[in-house]
Motif scaffolding. Structure first.
Motif, PDB file in Angstrom:
ATOM      1  N   LEU A  63       0.826  -1.209   0.000  1.00 21.09           N
ATOM      2  CA  LEU A  63       0.000   0.000   0.000  1.00 21.09           C
ATOM      3  C   LEU A  63       0.860   1.260   0.000  1.00 21.09           C
ATOM      4  CD1 LEU A  63      -2.798  -0.975   2.535  1.00 21.09           C
ATOM      5  CD2 LEU A  63      -3.130  -0.320   0.148  1.00 21.09           C
ATOM      6  N   GLU A  64       1.897   1.259   0.808  1.00 22.35           N
ATOM      7  CA  GLU A  64       2.773   2.430   0.871  1.00 22.35           C
ATOM      8  C   GLU A  64       3.488   2.623  -0.454  1.00 22.35           C
ATOM      9  OE1 GLU A  64       6.222   4.985   1.729  1.00 22.35           O
ATOM     10  OE2 GLU A  64       6.230   2.941   0.967  1.00 22.35           O
ATOM     11  N   GLY A  65       3.885   1.533  -1.090  1.00 20.29           N
ATOM     12  CA  GLY A  65       4.539   1.618  -2.400  1.00 20.29           C
ATOM     13  C   GLY A  65       3.618   2.178  -3.470  1.00 20.29           C
ATOM     14  N   MET A  66       2.351   1.778  -3.435  1.00 19.02           N
ATOM     15  CA  MET A  66       1.378   2.345  -4.371  1.00 19.02           C
ATOM     16  C   MET A  66       1.227   3.849  -4.134  1.00 19.02           C
ATOM     17  SD  MET A  66      -1.768  -0.307  -4.274  1.00 19.02           S
ATOM     18  CE  MET A  66      -1.694  -1.932  -4.955  1.00 19.02           C
ATOM     19  N   GLY A  67       1.115   4.223  -2.876  1.00 17.15           N
ATOM     20  CA  GLY A  67       0.993   5.635  -2.538  1.00 17.15           C
ATOM     21  C   GLY A  67       2.222   6.422  -2.941  1.00 17.15           C
TER      22      GLY A  67
END
Length: 182
Positions: free
Chosen positions: A39-43
């Motif tokens: 999720l953090e990588g997508m963000g």
């Protein structure tokens, strides 16, 4: 208004799907679930893209305060149609950005039973902040916490001012991490 609702539903489904697919219910060696990193990588990528698409004159920062104002006003308004509620510092390199009515937590703010689930809904936005900072040439640690719903705090560590004199000199000496602080 429709855009905000669609984003909220999309974000909720991303969190639910990644959480359901995570084979290990326990945190990994870094103390976080793999789904938080995803999720953090997508963000992070979304934050990079958003910062790249802003007008060039907006990205001409001369002071630390200009970068923080950009995050609290311009970037936050572009994502959530509202500004951050407060900005503080501990004068030791950590900045605290506070949103007292974070849109992605409002629907779950009806009961304390959701407080434990709230941090996973902040990983994506930690990535957005870190990605935008990365586009500006700043590697930083961005974490988040929730003490009472729907308020949340984002912690930016690593210092912002040195990038002004180091740009173009290679890698910046700031640590970075993925995922929110629990």
């Amino acid at each position: 208004m429709a855009d905000a609702v669609l984003f909220e539903f999309l974000h909720t489904e991303m969190v639910a799907e990644l959480w359901a697919q995570d084979p290990d219910p326990d945190p990994g060696p870094g103390g976080q679930k793999m789904s938080l990193s995803v999720l953090e990588g997508m963000g992070f990528r979304v934050g990079q893209a958003m910062a790249e698409r802003l007008p060039r004159e907006t990205l001409a920062f001369r002071e630390e305060l200009d970068v923080l104002k950009f995050l609290c006003k311009d970037l936050w308004v572009a994502v959530f149609q509202k500004q951050m509620d407060s900005l503080r510092t501990n004068h030791q390199g950590t900045y605290v950005l506070q949103d007292n009515s974070f849109p992605l937590l409002i629907r779950m703010s009806s009961g304390l039973q959701y407080l434990e689930e709230a941090p996973k809904f902040l990983a994506f936005t930690c990535g957005i902040l870190r990605g935008a900072l990365s586009t500006l040439g700043i590697k930083s640690l961005v974490t988040a916490s929730v003490a009472a719903l729907p308020a949340c705090e984002y912690f930016l560590e690593g210092g912002l001012l040195p990038f002004l004199s180091v740009v173009g000199a290679g890698e910046l000496p700031f640590p970075f991490s993925r995922g929110p602080r629990h």
